[in-house]
Write an enzyme that holds these catalytic residues in place. Structure first.
Site, PDB file in Angstrom:
ATOM      1  N   GLY A   1       1.162  -1.114   0.424  1.00  0.00           N
ATOM      2  CA  GLY A   1       0.006   0.145   0.000  1.00  0.00           C
ATOM      3  C   GLY A   1       0.838   1.095   0.080  1.00  0.00           C
TER       4      GLY A   1
ATOM      5  N   ASP B   1      -8.295   8.477   0.975  1.00  0.00           N
ATOM      6  CA  ASP B   1      -7.203   7.459  -0.407  1.00  0.00           C
ATOM      7  C   ASP B   1      -8.236   6.522  -0.443  1.00  0.00           C
ATOM      8  OD1 ASP B   1      -5.515   7.213  -1.514  1.00  0.00           O
ATOM      9  OD2 ASP B   1      -4.073   5.358   0.131  1.00  0.00           O
TER      10      ASP B   1
END
Length: 1013
Positions: A721, A842
């Site tokens: 990530g 996000d």
């Protein structure tokens, strides 16, 4: 012959045992496949089937030699003799050839392998499965011809081979009557030839679907002798000739679809008596002639009647009101007449009617006021392209649930009734090409759901009402070719949803073009031509950077062509002729690579005509009537230029120097900014705490996590990530887990760990990832170590389902709707139920996980932010890059320019995610360059070209009327969420409510396919 060897038949004992076994058996078959294919043989066959398959979901994990109870393996069922009778493995993403070893399971009665990725041909050995009753191989990638032997089983009841890639003719079904066969579906293949007459011998058949193939010829007469047939779909082929009357005599028939063929002749006058149980009758897009049979009123179960695009004539029957279950009636594009309009009064008795289409007929006379007596359930009313005269009845306002009203292309006179404002659910109003007069009613502003407004080519007068600015969902506004006067209300230019067309041409409008025109940043088509507009071309027009067609010709505009128009680089057609414009032709027109048509004629332009770009094609540029222009190109028929005409070069050099200096200053500021950020990161790294130290969270050590993930091995690596890597593991007491290890050397890594901890401590929702615990310690090398432990989610991320790397990973439209609802519900909770609200910051497909039940879970709160008050939503430090939180393509536009962090930024990201789910295109796709982005790409296609933008695996699903409507609604939600201006976006609470309604509509719909079974 089976794949297993026979036992030693030379032994007398074996021969006696074999003889006794055969005599004692109640079911006879071949020696090799029935008697000697023992229980152990069935198990070995299953293992051989598994050995040829790719199984990404480990769905066949229970199929193992270590277990002798194979009758309990997933998808396997046995009889009381421990012989396999059922193989049920649908929608498991299995990939591989269709194994011939299946034919060794000779006691099989049911095979269901639909929704996988099996490829290759159907093995001929399948024809030996004499006990087979149900075979479903639909929605795979099988090809080749369909083996005729497949239909030789006397026990066969149901066979579904639809949605594959079969080619060749439909196989003959043989002369045997196949007494058990009930269901045949070969839909959506490439089958050719004619329909075999032998199908008519299958007297037990209840369901037959041969639609969407290349079948031709006539319908076999003996198909109509099947007295049990309930569902017959032969649509979208090349069938021709008359339909045999015997087909209309199947009293059990509930679903008949012969549309999109070349059938002719008359529809039998007795059809309503001979098909008393029919629910769906679709004979559209053929060449049927004659009247609509009045006997249809006897088919009391009729739910859907479609006769569109034929050559039917006579009056619309006035007894259709007897069809109390009728919901969908489409008689469009025929030659039907209205008579005394009594049919309309009759239809008022159809209380379930939702869709009525009479477009393109010969309806004449005045539309009676009884139109207002139609059921309030009516959503679609289409009567365009007829010869209807008189006025629009005021009673039209009674139809309060109308979503689409089409009266275009008639002879209507009088005013647009003010009661039109009562239709608050209206999305499309099409009244163009009539003789309507009077003003546009002020009540038009009540239609806040309106997306398409067509009033062009009438005789409307008065001014454009300012209330039209209340229609904040408008995509297209066409009121051209009327007699409207006064100024253009600036409120129109506040409708930022306008993304298809704004056409006010050929009226009597005056005044200046409002500067607010620059707000239409999504508009590709603007036509203000042939009015009486004055003043200058507003510089703000340059903000309309997606403009492709701009027409300002035939006005009284003056001044120069503004320099700001250089931003409209994608324009294809530009016409500003017949005005009073002066000055030089801007050289930036040379750089417009898309420009195909440029008309500057009949102005007062002067100076040199540019020579590059579009000016190299004299047939695309029109300059006549500008007496002060000169050119070296003889094709323009202008005088040649002198050599003293390049003063502007000095200004170009000066501008270049200024730009260079500004760039240097900007880079210096960035260097200082990042240096300060790095120092803050070093300082914050020393003050991190583990916030998941509540008693309800178990304590785990670094060693435990290392053991659980095999030392964080590459084999356990799931993905990475923004601030770390994720590993799959098995943790004692918690089973399978996902361990997110933070990269603390990366800028923001420390802060991301703390942020995610604080977020996860305060939120609980079924559509958010479940955190088990955290770990903040020292690793085996003495380095600082921080990790979060989550419940493992087996189906990966949404990214892998939208852009699959493994063949066969597919999401249906219904599944995408469910995922969209899950994510919307999670964000609605974060925004409206958390105190204080939490912005995720996000949201993207890789941060949405899919669990074992195909539900979506929002994950990764490393950039999340609690919005304690208005001050906390603002970037507090000049050294912070909070405005750039998120991932390119999903970041809200206001963040990129240092705007406040807010829940509306998440809404934007959600809108982009939803559009990506539906189109299969990433927002960073190479095709999106210049001013084209995902939002504008979708906007330009809706609604007419929806099939061109939908992701290919779901494109075929929208052929269903309801699914088509659902897809359009989802696209519009995505567009509304991804508006550039935050104030124009929906709230996630409203998004969740709307998608929930879409899902409920799908769940409640009545499926004709079910009725055919």
């Amino acid at each position: 012959m089976g794949i297993f060897s026979f036992p030693n038949l030379r032994s007398p004992f074996t021969l006696i045992l074999l003889f006794v076994t055969i005599l004692s058996s109640s079911e006879f078959g071949s020696v090799s496949s029935t008697t000697l294919n023992t229980t152990n043989g069935d198990q070995q066959s299953l293992l051989l089937i598994k050995s040829q398959l790719s199984d990404p979901l480990a769905a066949l994990a229970s199929w193992s030699n270590e277990s002798t109870t194979f009758c309990q393996w997933r998808g396997v069922r046995c009889n009381n003799r421990t012989r396999v009778t059922t193989l049920d493995l649908d929608s498991l993403q299995l990939t591989g050839p269709l194994s011939p070893y299946i034919a060794n399971l000779t006691f099989l009665k049911r095979i269901n392998l639909q929704g996988n990725n099996f490829f290759g041909r159907i093995p001929l050995d399948f024809g030996h499965l004499s006990r087979l009753q149900y075979l479903n191989l639909s929605s795979n990638s099988l090809d080749g011809e369909i083996p005729a032997m497949l239909f030789s089983s006397p026990s066969l009841i149901s066979i579904d081979l639809s949605k594959n890639s079969f080619k060749g003719d439909i196989p003959s079904f043989g002369n045997n009557p196949l007494p058990q066969l009930l269901y045949i579906s070969l839909k959506r293949n490439n089958l050719t030839g004619t329909i075999p007459k032998s199908i008519g011998n299958i007297s037990s058949l209840t369901y037959l679907d041969l639609s969407e193939n290349l079948v031709e010829g006539s319908i076999p007469v003996n198909l109509g002798i099947n007295s049990n047939l309930q569902h017959l779909d032969l649509s979208m082929n090349y069938l021709l000739g008359d339909v045999p009357n015997s087909l209309y005599n199947i009293t059990s028939l509930a679903y008949l679809d012969l549309s999109y063929n070349e059938l002719n002749g008359q529809i039998p006058s007795t059809i309503g008596y001979t098909l008393p149980n029919i629910r769906t009758l679709n004979l559209g897009v053929n060449a049927f002639t004659g009247p609509v049979p009045t006997s249809l009123s006897n088919a009391s179960n009729l739910f859907k009647l479609v006769l569109t695009v034929n050559s039917l004539d006579g009056e619309v029957p006035n007894n259709l009101g007897l069809l109390h279950n009728l919901s969908y009636l489409d008689l469009s594009w025929n030659q039907l007449e209205s008579g005394n309009w009594s049919f309309l009064s009759s239809l008022s008795n159809c209380k379930k009617l939702r869709f009525l289409n009479l477009n393109g007929n010969n309806l004449t006379g005045s539309l009676p006021s009884t139109v207002g007596n139609l059921t309030t359930e009516l959503e679609i009313l289409l009567m365009g392209k007829n010869n209807i005269s008189g006025s629009i009845p005021h009673e039209i306002g009674n139809l309060v649930n109308l979503m689409a009203l089409y009266f275009h292309g008639n002879l209507l006179t009088g005013i647009v009734p003010p009661t039109i404002g009562s239709l608050r659910n209206l999305q499309t109003l099409q009244l163009s090409t009539n003789m309507l007069s009077g003003p546009i009613p002020v009540s038009i502003g009540n239609l806040t759901q309106l997306s398409q407004l067509w009033l062009m080519e009438n005789q409307l007068t008065g001014t454009i009402p300012t209330t039209i600015g209340n229609c904040r969902n408008l995509l297209r506004l066409k009121i051209c070719r009327n007699k409207l006067e006064g100024i253009i209300p600036k409120e129109i230019f506040s409708i930022t949803t306008l993304s298809q067309e704004l056409d006010l041409a050929n009226n009597l409008l005056e005044g200046t073009i409002p500067w607010e025109v620059g707000k239409l940043i999504n508009l590709p088509y603007l036509d203000l031509s042939n009015n009486r507009l004055q003043g200058e071309i507003p510089p703000t027009l340059g903000e309309c950077q997606v403009m492709q067609q701009l027409y300002l010709n035939g006005n009284q505009l003056q001044g120069i062509i503004p320099d700001s128009l250089k931003n409209v680089k994608g324009v294809k057609y530009l016409d500003i002729s017949q005005n009073n414009l002066s000055g030089q032709i801007p050289e930036y027109f040379e750089t417009f690579q898309s420009l195909e048509y440029l008309n500057l004629s009949f102005n007062h332009l002067e100076g040199i005509v540019p020579e590059g770009g579009v000016f190299t094609n004299s047939s695309a540029v029109f300059l006549v009537g500008n007496v002060e222009l000169c050119s070296g190109n003889p094709l323009f028929d202008l005088p040649p230029c002198s050599k003293s005409s390049s003063k502007h070069k000095f200004y170009v050099v000066k501008l270049t120097l200024i730009t260079t200096a500004a760039t240097t200053v900007f880079i210096s500021i960035l260097v200082l900014l990042f240096g300060t950020m790095y120092r803050l990161k070093k300082r914050d790294a020393k003050s991190q705490v583990n916030c998941l130290e509540d008693d309800k969270y178990r304590k785990v050590s670094y060693n435990e996590l290392s053991r659980a993930t095999n030392g964080f091995s590459l084999a356990n690596f799931i993905g990475s990530g923004s601030f770390g890597s994720v590993y799959k593991g098995n943790l004692d007491g918690d089973g399978q887990v996902a361990v997110k290890v933070f990269d603390l050397d990366q800028i923001g890594g420390q802060r991301s760990f703390t942020t995610e901890c604080k977020s996860l401590c305060n939120i609980r929702h079924r559509n958010l990832t479940k955190v088990i615990t955290s770990c903040s310690t020292i690793d085996s090398q003495g380095n600082e170590f921080k990790a979060l432990v989550f419940k493992y989610v087996p189906n990966g991320s949404l990214e892998e389902w939208i852009h699959p790397k493994i063949q066969g990973k597919k999401l249906s439209l219904a599944q995408r709707i469910n995922v969209a609802l899950n994510v919307a519900s999670a964000l609605s909770y974060l925004h409206h139920q958390c105190m204080p609200p939490l912005a995720h910051c996000d949201l993207k497909p890789s941060n949405v996980l899919i669990d074992g039940d195909m539900n979506a879970l929002v994950s990764d709160f490393g950039l999340a932010k609690f919005l304690v008050d208005s001050a906390s939503a603002v970037c507090q430090s000049s050294t912070s890059l909070c405005g750039l939180k998120g991932t390119i393509g999903y970041i809200a536009p206001e963040y990129a320019i240092g705007g406040q962090i807010s829940i509306l930024g998440d809404v934007y990201s959600y809108g982009i995610l939803l559009l990506e789910m539906l189109t299969g295109k990433r927002p960073t796709d190479d095709m999106f360059s210049g001013h084209l982005n995902l939002h504008r790409y979708v906007n330009a296609a809706l609604p007419e070209k929806i099939g061109e933008i939908l992701e290919t695996t779901i494109c075929q699903e929208i052929e269903d009327h309801l699914m088509h409507g659902c897809a359009i609604s989802l696209f519009r939600i995505g567009l509304c969420c991804s508006e550039e201006a935050p104030k124009d976006r929906m709230s996630m609470r409203d998004v969740a409510a709307e998608i929930s309604s879409i899902k409920e509509a799908l769940l409640k719909r009545e499926s004709p396919l079910d009725e055919g079974n």
